[in-house]
Scaffold this motif. Structure first.
Motif, PDB file in Angstrom:
ATOM      1  N   ILE A   1      26.522   6.261  47.985  1.00  0.00           N
ATOM      2  CA  ILE A   1      26.583   7.683  47.660  1.00  0.00           C
ATOM      3  C   ILE A   1      28.028   8.048  47.398  1.00  0.00           C
ATOM      4  N   LEU A   2      28.328   8.438  46.175  1.00  0.00           N
ATOM      5  CA  LEU A   2      29.666   8.887  45.804  1.00  0.00           C
ATOM      6  C   LEU A   2      29.718  10.404  45.970  1.00  0.00           C
ATOM      7  N   THR A   3      30.603  10.881  46.825  1.00  0.00           N
ATOM      8  CA  THR A   3      30.716  12.309  47.060  1.00  0.00           C
ATOM      9  C   THR A   3      32.183  12.673  47.240  1.00  0.00           C
ATOM     10  N   VAL A   4      32.443  13.923  47.589  1.00  0.00           N
ATOM     11  CA  VAL A   4      33.799  14.376  47.903  1.00  0.00           C
ATOM     12  C   VAL A   4      33.732  15.179  49.192  1.00  0.00           C
TER      13      VAL A   4
ATOM     14  N   ILE B   1      25.399   9.962  42.791  1.00  0.00           N
ATOM     15  CA  ILE B   1      26.597  10.793  42.658  1.00  0.00           C
ATOM     16  C   ILE B   1      26.204  12.198  43.101  1.00  0.00           C
ATOM     17  N   GLY B   2      26.850  12.673  44.140  1.00  0.00           N
ATOM     18  CA  GLY B   2      26.422  13.892  44.798  1.00  0.00           C
ATOM     19  C   GLY B   2      26.818  15.167  44.089  1.00  0.00           C
ATOM     20  N   GLY B   3      26.541  16.282  44.768  1.00  0.00           N
ATOM     21  CA  GLY B   3      26.840  17.602  44.229  1.00  0.00           C
ATOM     22  C   GLY B   3      27.977  18.259  44.980  1.00  0.00           C
ATOM     23  N   GLY B   4      28.457  19.343  44.417  1.00  0.00           N
ATOM     24  CA  GLY B   4      29.569  20.070  45.031  1.00  0.00           C
ATOM     25  C   GLY B   4      30.495  20.623  43.971  1.00  0.00           C
TER      26      GLY B   4
ATOM     27  N   VAL C   1      21.208   4.946  38.293  1.00  0.00           N
ATOM     28  CA  VAL C   1      22.176   5.946  38.750  1.00  0.00           C
ATOM     29  C   VAL C   1      21.484   7.301  38.759  1.00  0.00           C
ATOM     30  N   ILE C   2      21.665   8.064  39.838  1.00  0.00           N
ATOM     31  CA  ILE C   2      21.178   9.435  39.889  1.00  0.00           C
ATOM     32  C   ILE C   2      22.327  10.363  40.244  1.00  0.00           C
ATOM     33  N   GLY C   3      22.407  11.485  39.539  1.00  0.00           N
ATOM     34  CA  GLY C   3      23.420  12.486  39.825  1.00  0.00           C
ATOM     35  C   GLY C   3      22.785  13.814  40.184  1.00  0.00           C
ATOM     36  N   PHE C   4      23.310  14.460  41.213  1.00  0.00           N
ATOM     37  CA  PHE C   4      22.836  15.769  41.644  1.00  0.00           C
ATOM     38  C   PHE C   4      23.848  16.837  41.254  1.00  0.00           C
ATOM     39  N   SER C   5      23.407  17.833  40.487  1.00  0.00           N
ATOM     40  CA  SER C   5      24.248  18.978  40.152  1.00  0.00           C
ATOM     41  C   SER C   5      25.568  18.503  39.531  1.00  0.00           C
ATOM     42  N   ALA C   6      26.679  18.592  40.270  1.00  0.00           N
ATOM     43  CA  ALA C   6      27.958  18.116  39.735  1.00  0.00           C
ATOM     44  C   ALA C   6      27.875  16.674  39.279  1.00  0.00           C
TER      45      ALA C   6
END
Length: 208
Positions: free
Chosen positions: A34-37, A86-89, A117-122
């Motif tokens: 999970i790639l996030t910030v 790839i997360g959201g934010g 690959v799945i991306g949420f929002s951002a």
């Protein structure tokens, strides 16, 4: 080429989508990265990403706070993944971190090797070749145009589409960027692509 999913909102993830992604992975316990910030109270979001996978199969989960790690460390984690989330934010921060040339290339290679690959929002936004960041999604309160990772091409997307009432912004972006294909994706809705079948849609997705 691989499979990608664009989610119009933040988690929870649909169990149907989790199963779809899991079906693209062979072997025993898949590695899900999970790639996030960093943001305040980020941990509960992670559980919402991974809970549907836990109910399906034993998995190895790795969380990467991209703004707290060096590019080499991020790339190493990507290379170890079977499924990439790839997360959201904060979209601008995600763009700053994950669209750096070496990280962008690593994600491109992961996808081009046939991995999902799945991306949420951002995350869904920055996966595109062309990115439109809504005025609702940045401190400047204007529409921003940027270059993204390049997993998908020849169309642009808007997220939280109905909640943000983003029709006018996306129509303007479509004209500005000369894109003939534009998708507005609602929360709890998905654009799904695979070489096997092309595009499918789950939930409320609007073609402009």
């Amino acid at each position: 080429m691989g499979t990608f999913v664009l989610a119009g909102g933040n988690p929870p993830m649909s169990k149907e989508i989790a199963q779809f992604l899991m079906n693209r992975v062979s072997g025993g316990s898949p590695s899900i990265v999970i790639l996030t910030v960093y943001r305040k109270a980020w941990e509960p979001y992670i559980e919402k990403y991974i809970a549907p996978f836990k109910s399906l199969r034993e998995c190895l989960f790795t969380v990467v706070l991209g703004d707290k790690n060096e590019p080499k460390s991020i790339i190493k984690k990507i290379e170890q993944a079977d499924i990439l989330i790839i997360g959201g934010g904060n979209t601008s921060l995600y763009h700053k971190v994950y669209c750096k040339s070496e990280i962008r290339e690593s994600i491109q290679n992961f996808y081009n090797d046939g991995n999902p690959v799945i991306g949420f929002s951002a995350g869904a936004l920055i996966m595109g070749e062309d990115i439109v960041i809504s005025p609702h999604d940045n401190d400047e309160k204007i529409t921003l145009y940027k270059s993204g990772i390049g997993i998908y091409h020849n169309f642009i997307v808007g997220v939280h589409y109905t909640k943000w009432n983003d029709f006018d912004n996306l129509k303007k972006a479509k004209r500005q960027m000369n894109n003939t294909n534009t998708f507005g994706i609602d929360d709890n809705s998905y654009v799904i692509y695979s070489d096997e079948f092309g595009f499918r849609f789950l939930g409320s997705v609007y073609s402009l």
